[in-house]
Design a protein around this motif. Structure first.
Motif, mmCIF file in Angstrom:
data_model
loop_
_atom_site.group_PDB
_atom_site.id
_atom_site.type_symbol
_atom_site.label_atom_id
_atom_site.label_comp_id
_atom_site.label_asym_id
_atom_site.label_seq_id
_atom_site.Cartn_x
_atom_site.Cartn_y
_atom_site.Cartn_z
ATOM 1 N N ARG A 236 -8.390 2.128 2.833
ATOM 2 C CA ARG A 236 -7.039 2.292 2.279
ATOM 3 C C ARG A 236 -6.816 1.329 1.105
ATOM 4 N NH1 ARG A 236 -1.302 1.517 5.526
ATOM 5 N NH2 ARG A 236 0.029 2.479 3.916
ATOM 6 N N ALA B 54 -8.924 2.477 -1.938
ATOM 7 C CA ALA B 54 -8.288 3.598 -2.635
ATOM 8 C C ALA B 54 -7.184 3.098 -3.560
ATOM 9 C CB ALA B 54 -7.722 4.588 -1.618
ATOM 10 N N ALA B 55 -6.420 2.096 -3.093
ATOM 11 C CA ALA B 55 -5.333 1.540 -3.909
ATOM 12 C C ALA B 55 -5.882 0.845 -5.150
ATOM 13 C CB ALA B 55 -4.497 0.575 -3.073
ATOM 14 N N LEU C 120 0.826 -1.205 0.000
ATOM 15 C CA LEU C 120 0.000 0.000 0.000
ATOM 16 C C LEU C 120 0.864 1.259 0.000
ATOM 17 C CD1 LEU C 120 -2.766 -1.131 2.505
ATOM 18 C CD2 LEU C 120 -2.935 -0.995 0.015
ATOM 19 N N THR C 121 1.999 1.199 0.674
ATOM 20 C CA THR C 121 2.904 2.350 0.708
ATOM 21 C C THR C 121 3.474 2.626 -0.677
ATOM 22 O OG1 THR C 121 3.489 1.882 3.016
ATOM 23 C CG2 THR C 121 4.980 3.304 1.782
ATOM 24 N N GLU D 240 0.675 4.207 -2.763
ATOM 25 C CA GLU D 240 0.416 5.590 -2.346
ATOM 26 C C GLU D 240 1.543 6.542 -2.758
ATOM 27 O OE1 GLU D 240 -2.207 3.926 1.425
ATOM 28 O OE2 GLU D 240 -0.167 4.666 1.735
#
Length: 421
Positions: A53, A56-57, A17-18, A21
């Motif tokens: 989260r 959103a990804a 996820l990082t 983002e």
């Protein structure tokens, strides 16, 4: 660039996820089809990672979860985040890493970067993993493809533990490998810390967790010593940590839990023997920490004796199954060993955990799989506080009318039948 992250657990999913983002595309790979299905639907399986989260990804179109390793061929980098447990002889088990390496090798191509994040003993990346990758692909590390190691530093449930702000240690198999891995993580984290080799990076991770293991063993031993003297170890630590230098607080407990501290030190003790070195200090710390569940059970027996009750047939409720507060992470939790020891004494052991409704299948305690969390209510002969979940802090234990044995020093207002362990 497109990055493949293999293993979508406590380490791999936040990392994936990082990257998304930060503007990168991620292929998340896992052999667990249920995880892949949930992620594809934008749903989480960790309480500390909200579904929003993940949604959103997915909506950005830069995250895909899959079980098809063949899709690696479209990626520029592959990051391995798979478990590295101990086997039944308490020896390192890197089979998941090597099996993953074999799968990657089938699709490895020139200029691809392979990074191992799983905790392991020094020499794994440039030794066993490199040989598997080279044998399966026919390519050479450092010449045809890049190879590196970067230890994970994930702390589930800690809101301050964010991948992008935690400094990232990286070590490469060659100078070119180091430059490539620095560039990869430099896209997503604020601080990259390069070291001279994969072995140094591997040793860094072990050192961090051995430091914690040894210091926890120290306060666990002090807890037993001070307890015999009628001194509260938690009060001592609170006073000691007012010193502005030369002291760092560590806290005792019912035993070690999680995938790091109970396991990682033994990766070094095992490897050290190859070099004729004996890690007596580390092994002693391991012995002290491993005996804590037995110490806790003795305190339970003493509390029951004061009540005029035998441990045999006593109904005991363990408060908390997770190894740390406010997460559903039960890996290596001391609660399992406590249940085992209590039942060996003839007690009836139950558990209540607001984060774990049903015990999943585990490697070492498969007999408990399927056992369900029960309501936290009066009616038990003793309550054993194992995990410092937030909901237990405000509970009025005086209403239970039974002994409470606190292994975490959690309660500040003591009920009449209160014991520390």
């Amino acid at each position: 660039m497109t990055v493949a992250i293999i293993g979508l657990g406590y380490v791999g999913l936040p990392l994936a996820l990082t990257f998304v983002e930060a503007g990168e595309s991620v292929l998340g790979l896992d052999i667990d089809t249920s995880k892949v299905d949930l992620l594809s639907q934008g749903r989480t399986y960790f309480k500390h990672i909200p579904s929003e989260r993940i949604q959103a990804a997915v909506k950005l179109g830069r995250f895909k979860a899959s079980v098809e390793f063949s899709e690696i061929v479209a990626c520029e980098a592959v990051i391995i985040c798979v478990p590295t447990p101990l086997n039944r002889h308490r020896e390192p088990d890197i089979s998941y890493v090597l099996q993953t390496g074999e799968s990657i090798a089938n699709w490895l191509k020139p200029e691809m970067l392979v990074v191992l994040e799983s905790t392991t003993y020094p020499g794994t990346t440039e030794g066993e993993l490199r040989r598997v990758l080279e044998k399966g692909s026919g390519l050479l590390a450092g010449e045809d493809f890049y190879l590196a190691y970067s230890p994970e530093r994930e702390d589930p449930g800690n809101p301050q533990s964010q991948v992008k702000v935690i400094p990232k240690v990286v070590g490469g198999y060659s100078p070119r490998c180091l430059e490539r891995v620095k560039a990869l993580y430099g896209r997503v984290v604020e601080t990259v810390v390069p070291v001279s080799s994969c072995r140094v990076a591997e040793a860094t991770k072990l050192t961090e967790n051995i430091f914690r293991s040894v210091n926890i063993a120290l306060v666990n031993e002090l807890k037993m010593v001070y307890g015999a003297m009628g001194i509260d170890i938690w009060e001592v630590i609170e006073a000691a940590k007012t010193k502005p230098f030369g002291f760092m607080p560590f806290y005792p407990g019912p035993g070690l839990g999680g995938h790091c501290i109970p396991i990682d030190p033994f990766y070094l003790t095992w490897k050290a023997r190859e070099f004729g070195q004996h890690t007596r200090f580390i092994e002693l710390a391991g012995e002290i920490n491993q005996q804590m569940p037995a110490y806790v059970v003795e305190q339970v027996v003493n509390a029951l004796n004061i009540e005029g009750k035998a441990v045999k047939n006593a109904r005991i409720l363990l408060l908390g199954l997770a190894y740390k507060p406010d997460v559903e992470d039960d890996r290596e939790s001391p609660a399992y060993r406590l249940m085992e020891l209590l039942e060996q004494r003839g007690a009836q052991a139950f558990f209540h955990d607001p984060y774990i409704a049903v015990i999943p299948k585990t490697r070492e305690h498969a007999q408990y799989a399927g056992r369900q969390s029960v309501p936290f209510e009066p009616g038990y002969d003793l309550y054993l506080l194992v995990t410092a979940h937030s909901e237990f802090r405000s509970y009025n234990f005086s209403d239970l009318g039974a002994p409470i044995v606190d292994t975490r020093g959690l309660l500040k207002q003591y009920p009449d039948k209160y014991y520390r362990a």
